[in-house]
Design a protein around this motif. Sequence first.
Motif, PDB file in Angstrom:
ATOM      1  N   LYS A 542     -32.462 -52.463 -57.450  1.00 27.85           N
ATOM      2  CA  LYS A 542     -31.434 -51.813 -56.382  1.00 27.85           C
ATOM      3  C   LYS A 542     -30.922 -50.753 -56.622  1.00 27.85           C
ATOM      4  O   LYS A 542     -30.633 -50.580 -57.793  1.00 27.85           O
ATOM      5  CB  LYS A 542     -30.634 -53.055 -55.635  1.00 27.85           C
ATOM      6  N   ASP A 570     -10.674 -48.414 -56.292  1.00 24.29           N
ATOM      7  CA  ASP A 570     -11.944 -48.770 -56.759  1.00 24.29           C
ATOM      8  C   ASP A 570     -12.999 -48.676 -55.627  1.00 24.29           C
ATOM      9  O   ASP A 570     -13.742 -49.743 -55.331  1.00 24.29           O
ATOM     10  CB  ASP A 570     -12.160 -49.852 -57.840  1.00 24.29           C
ATOM     11  N   LYS A 594     -27.226 -52.978 -47.671  1.00 20.61           N
ATOM     12  CA  LYS A 594     -26.182 -53.698 -47.738  1.00 20.61           C
ATOM     13  C   LYS A 594     -24.651 -52.968 -47.896  1.00 20.61           C
ATOM     14  O   LYS A 594     -24.742 -52.041 -48.940  1.00 20.61           O
ATOM     15  CB  LYS A 594     -26.069 -54.791 -48.967  1.00 20.61           C
ATOM     16  N   THR A 596     -20.493 -52.985 -47.620  1.00 18.06           N
ATOM     17  CA  THR A 596     -19.078 -53.514 -47.355  1.00 18.06           C
ATOM     18  C   THR A 596     -18.152 -52.430 -47.239  1.00 18.06           C
ATOM     19  O   THR A 596     -18.048 -51.357 -48.172  1.00 18.06           O
ATOM     20  CB  THR A 596     -18.693 -54.347 -48.569  1.00 18.06           C
ATOM     21  N   TRP A 627     -12.259 -55.726 -45.221  1.00 19.76           N
ATOM     22  CA  TRP A 627     -13.420 -55.459 -45.806  1.00 19.76           C
ATOM     23  C   TRP A 627     -14.482 -56.526 -44.910  1.00 19.76           C
ATOM     24  O   TRP A 627     -14.337 -57.617 -44.712  1.00 19.76           O
ATOM     25  CB  TRP A 627     -13.703 -56.070 -47.186  1.00 19.76           C
ATOM     26  N   SER A 629     -18.795 -57.254 -44.463  1.00 18.27           N
ATOM     27  CA  SER A 629     -20.061 -56.930 -45.257  1.00 18.27           C
ATOM     28  C   SER A 629     -21.207 -57.058 -44.219  1.00 18.27           C
ATOM     29  O   SER A 629     -21.119 -57.891 -43.333  1.00 18.27           O
ATOM     30  CB  SER A 629     -20.270 -57.669 -46.506  1.00 18.27           C
ATOM     31  N   PHE A 684     -16.698 -50.245 -50.163  1.00 18.97           N
ATOM     32  CA  PHE A 684     -16.538 -50.870 -51.386  1.00 18.97           C
ATOM     33  C   PHE A 684     -17.704 -51.195 -52.160  1.00 18.97           C
ATOM     34  O   PHE A 684     -17.921 -50.863 -53.251  1.00 18.97           O
ATOM     35  CB  PHE A 684     -16.136 -52.363 -51.195  1.00 18.97           C
ATOM     36  N   GLU A 687     -25.527 -50.523 -50.990  1.00 16.99           N
ATOM     37  CA  GLU A 687     -26.483 -50.788 -51.838  1.00 16.99           C
ATOM     38  C   GLU A 687     -28.160 -50.764 -51.047  1.00 16.99           C
ATOM     39  O   GLU A 687     -28.057 -51.295 -49.731  1.00 16.99           O
ATOM     40  CB  GLU A 687     -26.704 -52.118 -52.554  1.00 16.99           C
TER      41      GLU A 687
ATOM     42  N   GLN B  56     -14.975 -52.548 -63.646  1.00 15.03           N
ATOM     43  CA  GLN B  56     -16.424 -52.598 -63.816  1.00 15.03           C
ATOM     44  C   GLN B  56     -16.844 -53.968 -64.071  1.00 15.03           C
ATOM     45  O   GLN B  56     -17.904 -54.714 -63.400  1.00 15.03           O
ATOM     46  CB  GLN B  56     -16.844 -51.754 -64.860  1.00 15.03           C
ATOM     47  N   LEU B  58     -15.336 -56.653 -62.568  1.00 16.79           N
ATOM     48  CA  LEU B  58     -15.150 -57.277 -61.464  1.00 16.79           C
ATOM     49  C   LEU B  58     -16.563 -56.962 -60.790  1.00 16.79           C
ATOM     50  O   LEU B  58     -17.072 -57.633 -59.919  1.00 16.79           O
ATOM     51  CB  LEU B  58     -14.150 -56.674 -60.685  1.00 16.79           C
ATOM     52  N   ARG B  59     -17.066 -55.643 -60.567  1.00 10.11           N
ATOM     53  CA  ARG B  59     -18.033 -55.318 -59.853  1.00 10.11           C
ATOM     54  C   ARG B  59     -19.434 -55.965 -60.556  1.00 10.11           C
ATOM     55  O   ARG B  59     -20.272 -56.507 -59.623  1.00 10.11           O
ATOM     56  CB  ARG B  59     -18.451 -53.987 -59.918  1.00 10.11           C
ATOM     57  N   LEU B  62     -19.245 -59.578 -59.178  1.00  9.79           N
ATOM     58  CA  LEU B  62     -19.668 -59.826 -57.970  1.00  9.79           C
ATOM     59  C   LEU B  62     -21.239 -59.706 -57.783  1.00  9.79           C
ATOM     60  O   LEU B  62     -21.803 -60.534 -56.912  1.00  9.79           O
ATOM     61  CB  LEU B  62     -18.784 -58.797 -56.941  1.00  9.79           C
ATOM     62  N   GLY B  63     -21.654 -58.544 -58.349  1.00 14.19           N
ATOM     63  CA  GLY B  63     -22.987 -58.455 -58.184  1.00 14.19           C
ATOM     64  C   GLY B  63     -23.907 -59.545 -58.912  1.00 14.19           C
ATOM     65  O   GLY B  63     -24.958 -59.900 -58.227  1.00 14.19           O
ATOM     66  N   ASP B  66     -24.018 -62.352 -56.388  1.00 16.70           N
ATOM     67  CA  ASP B  66     -24.589 -61.971 -55.186  1.00 16.70           C
ATOM     68  C   ASP B  66     -23.559 -62.204 -54.077  1.00 16.70           C
ATOM     69  O   ASP B  66     -23.998 -62.871 -52.953  1.00 16.70           O
ATOM     70  CB  ASP B  66     -25.697 -62.570 -54.892  1.00 16.70           C
ATOM     71  N   VAL B  67     -22.288 -61.727 -54.417  1.00 15.55           N
ATOM     72  CA  VAL B  67     -21.358 -61.879 -53.317  1.00 15.55           C
ATOM     73  C   VAL B  67     -20.730 -60.541 -53.126  1.00 15.55           C
ATOM     74  O   VAL B  67     -20.500 -59.692 -53.839  1.00 15.55           O
ATOM     75  CB  VAL B  67     -20.142 -63.018 -53.661  1.00 15.55           C
ATOM     76  N   SER B  68     -19.832 -60.332 -51.835  1.00 17.94           N
ATOM     77  CA  SER B  68     -19.293 -59.432 -51.581  1.00 17.94           C
ATOM     78  C   SER B  68     -17.799 -59.608 -51.707  1.00 17.94           C
ATOM     79  O   SER B  68     -17.387 -60.871 -51.593  1.00 17.94           O
ATOM     80  CB  SER B  68     -19.521 -58.853 -50.314  1.00 17.94           C
ATOM     81  N   ILE B  69     -16.879 -58.368 -51.792  1.00 19.42           N
ATOM     82  CA  ILE B  69     -15.410 -58.669 -52.109  1.00 19.42           C
ATOM     83  C   ILE B  69     -14.928 -59.575 -51.028  1.00 19.42           C
ATOM     84  O   ILE B  69     -13.951 -60.360 -51.172  1.00 19.42           O
ATOM     85  CB  ILE B  69     -14.859 -57.502 -52.402  1.00 19.42           C
ATOM     86  N   GLU B  71     -16.177 -61.933 -49.609  1.00 13.30           N
ATOM     87  CA  GLU B  71     -16.611 -63.319 -49.619  1.00 13.30           C
ATOM     88  C   GLU B  71     -15.844 -63.978 -50.593  1.00 13.30           C
ATOM     89  O   GLU B  71     -16.189 -65.307 -50.980  1.00 13.30           O
ATOM     90  CB  GLU B  71     -18.241 -63.355 -49.907  1.00 13.30           C
TER      91      GLU B  71
END
Lengths: 689, 603
Positions: A542, A570, A594, A596, A627, A629, A684, A687, B56, B58-59, B62-63, B66-69, B71
């Motif tokens: 991705k 961030d 995708k 957010t 936020w 998504s 945020f 992708e 980094q 946190l990102r 999340l990745g 497979d969830v967004s902030i 969620e």
Amino acid sequence: MSSNESKKRLAAELADKVYSEGNDFAQLLAFTGLLNTENKDASLSSVDSLNKDLIGVWKKQPETGSFVRDMAQSADWNYWAQQPVLNMEKAGKRVVLVGESVARGMLYDPSYTPAQVLSHMLNSQQGADEVEVIDLARTNANINILEEVVASCRQLSPDAIVIFAGNNWVGNRAYLNSVDNSYDISDSIKQDGIKGLRTRLTEALNSEVESFIDKVNSHDATANTEIYWVVPEFNLGDWRDPHINVHWLEGKGDNEKWLSLKHEAESLHGSGEFKASIECAKKMLELDKGDCSATAYILADCHQELGEYDLQRQYLEMARDAAIVDLTRSYTPRITNDIRNIVKVKSAQYDNKLIDLREVFSERFEKVIPGRELFLDYCHLTSTGIRTAMAEVACEISLSMLGKERTAKQFIENAPVVNAKDEADAHLLAAIHNAHWGQSFDVVSYYCKEAVDKSKDVLQIMKLFVEIQNKRLPIWMNNSLSEALDDISPQVKRYLFSMGTNCLDQLLFDAFSTCCSQHDIQLDSYLSKIQNSQHTVGNLDKINLLDPYFHSTSFSETQLIEGGANNRNDYYKAYMASSQFCFFTDAEREQQLKVTLKLVNQLKNEQRVFIKINGQVVEKVLASNEWKSCHITLPKKLLVAGINYVQLEWPEQILNANEHLERICSDINGQLVPEIYPIYGNVFSLEVC
Amino acid sequence: MNDTSVLQKKEDRVVIGMSFGYHDSSCCVIKNGEVLAAVHEERFSRVKNDKSFPRQSLRYCLGYADVSIDEVDCIAYYEDAQKKLARQIWMGTIDDADPFRRKEVYRHICEQKPEDTIRDITGYSGHIEISEHHLSHAASAYYFSGFDDAAVLTVDGVGEWATTSYSRAEGNGLSIFEEVNFPDSIGLLYSTITSFLGFKVNSGEYKVMGLAPYGRPVYKDKILSLIELKEKGQYSLNMDYFDFLNTNRMYSDKLIELMGIEPRKPESELDQIHMDVAKSLQVALEEILLEKVNYLYDQVPSDNLCMAGGVALNCVANGRILREGPYKNLFVQPASGDAGTALGAAAIAWVGLFGERPKQKDTPHAYLGTEASSDEIHNLLMNSGVKFSDYRGNEEELAKFVASRIAEGAVIGWFQGRMEFGPRALGARSILADPRLGNMRDKINSLVKMREAFRPFAPAVMAEKASEHFALTAPSPFMLQTCDVESLIDLPAITHVDNSARVQTVSKEANPRFHRLLSEFDAITDCPIILNTSFNVRGEPVVRTPLDAVTCFVRASIDYLVLGDFIISQADIPEMWKVGVSNTPIKKDKDPRAIGHAVYTFL
């Protein structure tokens, strides 16, 4: 209960107070000075703690007294002249050149530098080795470093010190981080908005420059050293700072009003109604008080069209100087009018000599506004610029120190010239540097063309650069570069090896391609092949479009490097009503996007963010201040093979300046970097897969 | 066009845990009761012990989940900043507190609250749960111990006020029933002697542990005189010997007087007396901990003991507690330092939000970090043009080749799968070598890792053959306890001077490729053991990415680099790589994200 226990309880109560009443309570305590918060030792100048055994990266040898490059500072060697030894013994007169990258001759160094040119000029007039010029200029030197170098170079017993600097002074943000200053700054903002911030920053900067000049001269009473100030000029003709809308304005509705005026002024300019555009822009100016470059650029462009070059210059200077309030984005070095004026006035008080390049260039070239003939970018000089500037310095030194009167013209006639290959390399690097600071295709193309005109060898470096930028390896891992290393000049090597980040460079590669095609080299097909192999969705799991590689070719616009544009938030910030990102695909299948995102300001009503692919709306996302998504399918029919553009069109929102100005004050009080510009929305994550 | 693309709130339950602000920032994610990812920020930023917000990490979490902030149900933070602020303010009120300390108090009261920092940096508007420091430690150990009930002991320098805690845990429930409060602290005692021995506070403690076997416990009584063991779980430090309350130094002049020797200057020669002090400290620590563990057993007579906190990284003490203490089973959280508190905070928030213990009750492995796909590594190598061997689809041959090279005396950089969470390299980001070679320890210490000669190395051993070579009473998958070496094979490179070793038992289930390598080495040499140390050089965090690994491989002149399915030989690297790496300095302590080393960071 023991007194210890009482103190613990007291501490708990105070902590509770701080937490219940917020940080303002603690800050107010601090502003009274009762907490004696500042570390007074830290205010000692760098000169007070000077290491007497060091001059820059050169360390004194106890045996010989000479200075040799210090191994402990080898990481910094590249910032300085490639000079292994500074000898103590003097044969004749000695001149030390101190300064920043402009004084290093950036993009020519080490092949051609101001120090070399000055030395050649002085000695060609006076006889061999009569005047020694020691190059102590340092890339990225700030005012503290200059102060240290000027103080420490006295150990070399110079007869003259030439200080060619001023471009790096405006970027100092230390003033903002002081508890002692923060309340004053926020108080000024409460009274005058961002103008109040600028006033305080300018005062602090002025004071710093004055102090520097005082310190330079405080060493002189017994040293019998002449001081020469060379005040840089800025590339007003060609340089344009990246566009930004106005900062938060104080009056209700003023931000909306300014945006509306801007739209009108640009429209009038576009239709050739320059005087009407000026009237409109002047209303913008009344609102932004000269602190927004966008307004000043409109005025400058209109006056240029009308042939009013003095006014054009005035507004270009205004645009340049407005950067002082741009706290969150990177901007290039520059000298402001305030700095120039202070150096002029203050140096005169000490009878220092002054060479003001604004006046020098204006007289020599009979142009009100200097441009690409003298500059490689915002401030670094072409070889013509270097020769012109150093000739003026040579005149002054020759007369004052050696008692011989010569004209600048005589010095220029005897000045060394750059060989074609070095000139070509400098212009190629200028093209890259300008592209990486967001300059126009016209400007970037000009430097590419100049480079190729000087030497066709640069065409191969262009191809190599395409590979470097697309392969995204550390430069030292690039095999092609490794193989070509022996044929590359030191200045190109240094530039490539110090290049911190890489990006898609679409504009630069277009300019390269144009040049290459004129010489029967098809860079396009190579570029397309390498981009598709390296970046196509499908070859990769991705793609994170917030990676600066995919959203910016300009350092000023770059966000989210190690966490945020201002090293604070961030997430991506949309400073403009439309945000654009890109990705590569083979267009043989649909792709998934995708995102957010959220809005930042108060909503007028139900608001939607339009998401476009290559100009076509694919989704209207109902957005809020939290936020949200969404997954979006990008249909195959809207995709093109190669580069594709995703645009986020942000909705109109209510811009509540008071709320934001208060937040700016609060941030400054908390020593946080404030966001002074309205933001349309935040992203945020974004992708494609 | 409608709004159907907008994701509906998923059924997934997601809790993020975070630790930041003081040292070893980290982040983890629990999704639907499973710990999916946990990482140290230092591995991304390359700043050792990075204390900054784990952006980094946190990102990545999340990745990976497979969830967004938006969620995320909750972000859990590991410490009560208000309580800690109270302690910091109190420290500023102490008579004779030095100006630096007072200035720090101001900074503390003005700095952003963790909750505000989270919202400011991420824009997150959901629920934030704050847990106390030692409860976070305790939860990080208990909830993932695999036990249904346990006693929990946490020991570190200091959290808010507590420095030691005693808990009981059963089912979902976990509660602290007793604490020892600052300034009385076993952790600070250890850090003080660490400082006295010229090592960095906050990071040099494990060096002291490694130095101890060279010494004799001749200073044990003096060290024990610094601490008074009291009733129940309590103890107190004799503050006449400590200066961390008043100055920017850990120990007082009186401690120098008591020890009768001068404090060692950093980086100076290590003498026998320094080793004796280290040994004395180690023995004193073990005795103190044993007494407190016995007390804990009186209160919580379970079969199971869980431990966490920086002191629980003392694997020598852990081994003794298990051997000589009353508990049958011991679980030590692999990320026992403050990084692990992110896990604990997340678990506490999980129980609070959903009324149940996270579904994942144990810690089958510590491979919770980033990984690199075979394609990614292949692209990197192809783009670089370096010569490499490709073993895709042929793991057996890869293992045979590497095992042979190790048997020939080569040093291997081993980069496989997901990175470890916690300070130990467990076969994902490791430097490997032959433990049978007498010179191997010196070679790796001096030439490869560029660190002190006395530092020991640990063995990784096939789990099923561990008991043939080591006096282990239970598996040791996380290298968190030491035991005697009982092997018939001479293993000089991993055997400490006191015949001990810090063993990692490797099972086929937890790390199949590493287990296969050990098997192949065993097949060639009749030795199922390989020397295993972290893949980094002195002063830098363990490598995270293939590029980090290449950089370290070049910098440390390691013989072979195994990147997933690919192998590069040091003999094949271009000269420009060496120049490039030599111009890529390791990020230094002066980086604002780095921690201080003069006194304990929490102070």
